[in-house]
Design a protein around this motif. Structure first.
Motif, PDB file in Angstrom:
ATOM      1  N   THR A 171      37.328 -33.867  36.675  1.00 58.94           N
ATOM      2  CA  THR A 171      36.801 -34.968  35.881  1.00 58.94           C
ATOM      3  C   THR A 171      35.685 -34.436  34.985  1.00 58.94           C
ATOM      4  O   THR A 171      35.096 -33.392  35.283  1.00 58.94           O
ATOM      5  CB  THR A 171      36.263 -36.109  36.763  1.00 58.94           C
ATOM      6  OG1 THR A 171      35.165 -35.611  37.552  1.00 58.94           O
ATOM      7  CG2 THR A 171      37.340 -36.642  37.684  1.00 58.94           C
ATOM      8  N   PRO A 172      35.367 -35.125  33.893  1.00 61.09           N
ATOM      9  CA  PRO A 172      34.321 -34.629  32.985  1.00 61.09           C
ATOM     10  C   PRO A 172      32.975 -34.437  33.696  1.00 61.09           C
ATOM     11  O   PRO A 172      32.496 -35.329  34.393  1.00 61.09           O
ATOM     12  CB  PRO A 172      34.231 -35.735  31.926  1.00 61.09           C
ATOM     13  CG  PRO A 172      35.586 -36.373  31.940  1.00 61.09           C
ATOM     14  CD  PRO A 172      36.026 -36.341  33.379  1.00 61.09           C
ATOM     15  N   GLY A 173      32.399 -33.261  33.522  1.00 58.44           N
ATOM     16  CA  GLY A 173      31.097 -32.960  34.087  1.00 58.44           C
ATOM     17  C   GLY A 173      31.100 -32.548  35.551  1.00 58.44           C
ATOM     18  O   GLY A 173      30.051 -32.201  36.104  1.00 58.44           O
ATOM     19  N   GLN A 174      32.255 -32.548  36.188  1.00 58.50           N
ATOM     20  CA  GLN A 174      32.320 -32.289  37.626  1.00 58.50           C
ATOM     21  C   GLN A 174      31.999 -30.836  37.970  1.00 58.50           C
ATOM     22  O   GLN A 174      31.485 -30.551  39.050  1.00 58.50           O
ATOM     23  CB  GLN A 174      33.709 -32.666  38.155  1.00 58.50           C
ATOM     24  CG  GLN A 174      33.869 -32.541  39.662  1.00 58.50           C
ATOM     25  CD  GLN A 174      35.172 -33.134  40.164  1.00 58.50           C
ATOM     26  OE1 GLN A 174      35.605 -34.176  39.702  1.00 58.50           O
ATOM     27  NE2 GLN A 174      35.813 -32.471  41.108  1.00 58.50           N
TER      28      GLN A 174
ATOM     29  N   ASP B 258      36.904 -28.772  37.094  1.00 56.84           N
ATOM     30  CA  ASP B 258      37.033 -29.572  35.871  1.00 56.84           C
ATOM     31  C   ASP B 258      37.969 -30.764  36.056  1.00 56.84           C
ATOM     32  O   ASP B 258      38.525 -31.273  35.077  1.00 56.84           O
ATOM     33  CB  ASP B 258      37.545 -28.690  34.727  1.00 56.84           C
ATOM     34  CG  ASP B 258      36.519 -27.647  34.304  1.00 56.84           C
ATOM     35  OD1 ASP B 258      35.323 -28.001  34.241  1.00 56.84           O
ATOM     36  OD2 ASP B 258      36.909 -26.491  34.036  1.00 56.84           O
TER      37      ASP B 258
ATOM     38  N   TYR C 241      28.106 -31.738  44.590  1.00 54.43           N
ATOM     39  CA  TYR C 241      29.478 -31.319  44.828  1.00 54.43           C
ATOM     40  C   TYR C 241      29.480 -29.881  45.344  1.00 54.43           C
ATOM     41  O   TYR C 241      28.603 -29.085  45.017  1.00 54.43           O
ATOM     42  CB  TYR C 241      30.312 -31.428  43.550  1.00 54.43           C
ATOM     43  CG  TYR C 241      30.814 -32.830  43.265  1.00 54.43           C
ATOM     44  CD1 TYR C 241      30.005 -33.948  43.453  1.00 54.43           C
ATOM     45  CD2 TYR C 241      32.104 -33.043  42.801  1.00 54.43           C
ATOM     46  CE1 TYR C 241      30.458 -35.223  43.192  1.00 54.43           C
ATOM     47  CE2 TYR C 241      32.571 -34.321  42.532  1.00 54.43           C
ATOM     48  CZ  TYR C 241      31.743 -35.405  42.729  1.00 54.43           C
ATOM     49  OH  TYR C 241      32.200 -36.668  42.473  1.00 54.43           O
TER      50      TYR C 241
ATOM     51  N   GLN D 224      33.131 -28.599  42.735  1.00 56.23           N
ATOM     52  CA  GLN D 224      32.751 -28.337  41.350  1.00 56.23           C
ATOM     53  C   GLN D 224      33.907 -27.675  40.592  1.00 56.23           C
ATOM     54  O   GLN D 224      34.043 -26.457  40.536  1.00 56.23           O
ATOM     55  CB  GLN D 224      31.493 -27.470  41.302  1.00 56.23           C
ATOM     56  CG  GLN D 224      30.256 -28.217  41.763  1.00 56.23           C
ATOM     57  CD  GLN D 224      29.003 -27.367  41.738  1.00 56.23           C
ATOM     58  OE1 GLN D 224      29.060 -26.134  41.743  1.00 56.23           O
ATOM     59  NE2 GLN D 224      27.848 -28.010  41.706  1.00 56.23           N
TER      60      GLN D 224
ATOM     61  N   THR E 246      29.709 -28.985  37.157  1.00 53.60           N
ATOM     62  CA  THR E 246      28.284 -28.719  37.380  1.00 53.60           C
ATOM     63  C   THR E 246      27.594 -29.884  38.078  1.00 53.60           C
ATOM     64  O   THR E 246      26.364 -29.950  38.092  1.00 53.60           O
ATOM     65  CB  THR E 246      27.580 -28.436  36.041  1.00 53.60           C
ATOM     66  OG1 THR E 246      27.787 -29.546  35.147  1.00 53.60           O
ATOM     67  CG2 THR E 246      28.126 -27.167  35.396  1.00 53.60           C
ATOM     68  N   ARG E 247      28.377 -30.795  38.667  1.00 53.11           N
ATOM     69  CA  ARG E 247      27.788 -32.006  39.236  1.00 53.11           C
ATOM     70  C   ARG E 247      27.014 -31.703  40.514  1.00 53.11           C
ATOM     71  O   ARG E 247      27.524 -31.082  41.443  1.00 53.11           O
ATOM     72  CB  ARG E 247      28.896 -33.029  39.518  1.00 53.11           C
ATOM     73  CG  ARG E 247      28.381 -34.419  39.890  1.00 53.11           C
ATOM     74  CD  ARG E 247      29.482 -35.444  39.779  1.00 53.11           C
ATOM     75  NE  ARG E 247      29.924 -35.558  38.389  1.00 53.11           N
ATOM     76  CZ  ARG E 247      31.159 -35.917  38.024  1.00 53.11           C
ATOM     77  NH1 ARG E 247      32.072 -36.167  38.948  1.00 53.11           N
ATOM     78  NH2 ARG E 247      31.472 -36.002  36.745  1.00 53.11           N
ATOM     79  N   GLU E 248      25.761 -32.141  40.522  1.00 57.94           N
ATOM     80  CA  GLU E 248      24.906 -31.926  41.682  1.00 57.94           C
ATOM     81  C   GLU E 248      25.472 -32.647  42.901  1.00 57.94           C
ATOM     82  O   GLU E 248      25.960 -33.773  42.811  1.00 57.94           O
ATOM     83  CB  GLU E 248      23.495 -32.447  41.384  1.00 57.94           C
ATOM     84  CG  GLU E 248      22.477 -32.143  42.455  1.00 57.94           C
ATOM     85  CD  GLU E 248      21.082 -32.605  42.083  1.00 57.94           C
ATOM     86  OE1 GLU E 248      20.211 -32.585  42.974  1.00 57.94           O
ATOM     87  OE2 GLU E 248      20.886 -32.989  40.917  1.00 57.94           O
TER      88      GLU E 248
END
Length: 246
Positions: free
Chosen positions: A188-191, A186, A197, A184, A193-195
């Motif tokens: 890639t975009p959204g990474q 930055d 990860y 988790q 908070t990506r579930e």
């Protein structure tokens, strides 16, 4: 690799994995130099840490690497650990017509950048006690994602380069590969908070425990990356590729 008393150069140390590990190495009693492309991020990363310093450096630029390493040599740098962490991961549509500028930048940053850093710093590293090179690759070095084919390819190439380098420098410089899973950050975009990860602090803590093993493993592999690293051995390539590309 010894865990304290080093002078460490960490590329891409202003954020993400680089920043998290730089802070942990600093807290153990190492002097840490970080580099990156964004001055505000670098200044924030070293704030309140007198054993850390920061320099602007874009590893995509070979002239910038040359100037930076010349500066280190001229100022009597005592760097004995180089951690090649800087990297970029633009997502790509391999079927869409494009000018390949992103693909070129990924190759320059993720593959040629570390190779150039090693080439220019090798004489300095060889002159220091306990020298170490750490190349940060990725679980995608072993099982790729079609959403980032060039990124995956550069990390596979860096894995291969690291294996070769380890043999070439045996008995002279310790060569270690750190292959993260999805973390988790930055990148890639959204990474961030990506579930699914791995949380950054959890990852960094696990990595530091692995670095502390004696002797240091040639590959630093947290538990979450092992399904990718050992998919061929375990006969699970099709399942892992399906998961990565779902």
């Amino acid at each position: 690799m010894k865990m304290t008393g080093n002078t460490i150069l960490m590329t891409g140390g202003g954020s993400g994995i680089g920043r998290a590990l730089a802070h942990r190495f600093c807290d153990l009693g190492n002097d840490v130099i970080i580099t990156g492309r964004r001055r505000p991020a670098l200044d924030e990363a070293i704030a309140g840490r007198p054993r850390m310093s920061a320099h602007l450096l874009d590893v995509e630029d070979p002239e910038a690497i040359l100037d930076f390493t010349r500066h280190l040599a001229a100022t009597g740098s005592k760097i004995n650990v180089l951690i090649n962490n800087a990297g970029i991961m633009p997502l790509e549509d391999a079927l869409a017509p494009r000018d390949l500028a992103d693909a070129k930048a990924v190759i320059e940053t993720n593959l040629l950048g570390p190779i150039r850093m090693i080439d220019k710093l090798l004489p300095q590293l060889l002159g220091q006690p306990d020298p170490v090179i750490v190349n940060v690759t990725s679980g995608l070095a072993f099982q790729p994602t079609a959403r980032a084919p060039t990124y995956s390819a550069t990390k596979a190439a860096m894995h291969s380069y690291t294996v070769s380098l380890r043999f070439a420098l045996k008995g002279k410089i310790e060569v270690i590969e750190l292959a993260p899973p999805g973390v988790q950050t930055d990148l890639t975009p959204g990474q961030a908070t990506r579930e699914g990860y791995q949380p950054l602090d959890e990852f960094a803590d696990e990595v530091m425990r692995l670095f502390a093993i004696l002797p240091t493993p040639p590959e630093i592999l947290v538990e979450r990356v092992k399904p990718l690293r050992f998919a061929e051995r375990d006969g699970t390539v099709d399942q892992v590729l399906a998961m990565l590309n779902s």
